[in-house]
Design an enzyme around this catalytic site. Structure first.
Site, mmCIF file in Angstrom:
data_model
loop_
_atom_site.group_PDB
_atom_site.id
_atom_site.type_symbol
_atom_site.label_atom_id
_atom_site.label_comp_id
_atom_site.label_asym_id
_atom_site.label_seq_id
_atom_site.Cartn_x
_atom_site.Cartn_y
_atom_site.Cartn_z
ATOM 1 N N CYS A 78 -19.738 11.133 19.031
ATOM 2 C CA CYS A 78 -19.747 10.476 17.736
ATOM 3 C C CYS A 78 -21.199 10.363 17.299
ATOM 4 C CB CYS A 78 -19.117 9.085 17.863
ATOM 5 S SG CYS A 78 -19.202 8.064 16.379
ATOM 6 N N CYS A 189 -20.966 14.752 11.526
ATOM 7 C CA CYS A 189 -19.973 13.817 12.070
ATOM 8 C C CYS A 189 -18.917 14.656 12.763
ATOM 9 C CB CYS A 189 -19.350 12.980 10.948
ATOM 10 S SG CYS A 189 -17.954 11.951 11.478
#
Length: 260
Positions: A78, A189
């Protein structure tokens, strides 16, 4: 020491939701003999609009959870959590390899294609010092445009990977750049690779669309070999998917995204 150095233990992957599956998928491709445990914190997603302290606390909680499950290495799959917590995590858990992820600016800058570079990421990732240091390192080579994409994670968490509402959202973020020459689009992302085809529909065939999943998977393998943690089994390992939300649909979505 709560961590036991066993080669057969699983590798722990963590993300604020289902996005990190794009990274774990690459790891499984290059190391199918390893076992994996994936923990998605969809209950608290998205992280990209939280404060740094909130994201850091949630990330530490997730790492503790994975260590209790016997993880021999941790991948913070992440970008937002990496930006918020990776330094403190490595200082706290020195006995295990902790691999983070960052926007893949280097291959974008090194690309021979002419044009500007777009970085799509969460607002927190783009605001954090880690990303801005990366920008400073590379922006003397080509013009880099940061595009904050608040709300895109939520589409993917709901399993909305195509369709008009998603297309309209992406048009609002990328449409203004269509008349510019864009050489590369960096997906900052881990959720975003799952809507790569929709992004391609908007920007056309010319730009490279790059994410950091393969580089992260290779770094994971390098760390395992370096620390003699590589699993030498001949058969494929197991994959266990867990999520902080009690919604069975998220586990089903996770398996769909992993294609298992």
């Amino acid at each position: 020491m709560r961590y036991i150095n066993f080669r057969n233990n699983p590798i722990g992957f963590f993300d604020s939701g289902v996005g990190g599956l794009s990274v774990m998928k690459k790891a499984i491709e290059i190391m199918p003999e390893e076992s994996y445990i994936y923990y998605g914190d969809s209950k608290n997603a998205p992280y990209g609009t939280k404060t740094v302290d909130e994201a850091k606390k949630l990330t530490f909680n997730a790492v503790e959870f994975l260590l209790q499950k016997g993880a021999k290495a941790i991948v913070i799959a992440c970008n937002t959590a990496t930006s918020a917590a990776i330094k403190d995590l490595r200082n706290t858990y020195k006995e295990i390899p902790i691999i983070g992820i960052e926007p893949a600016l280097k291959p974008a800058v090194e690309s021979k294609k002419e044009g500007k570079i777009i970085v799509m990421a969460t607002p927190m990732t783009l605001a954090e010092k880690k990303f801005n240091d990366l920008m400073q390192k590379h922006n003397n080579h080509k013009e880099i445009i940061s595009v904050p994409c608040a709300g895109l994670v939520e589409y993917i968490e709901k399993g909305i990977l195509t369709g008009k509402s998603l297309n309209d959202y992406l048009q609002s973020k990328l449409g203004i750049y269509k008349n510019n020459k864009i050489s590369n689009i960096v997906l900052g992302c881990t959720h975003y690779p799952f809507v790569k085809d929709e992004i391609r529909n908007i920007v056309g065939e010319y730009p490279n669309i790059i994410d950091g999943s393969y580089g992260t998977a290779r770094e994971l393998k390098r760390q395992l070999l370096k620390l003699n943690l590589k699993n030498n089994n001949c058969k494929n390992g197991k994959v266990n998917i867990l999520n902080s939300s009690n919604d069975d649909k998220l586990v089903k979505l996770s398996k769909k995204l992993l294609e298992i």
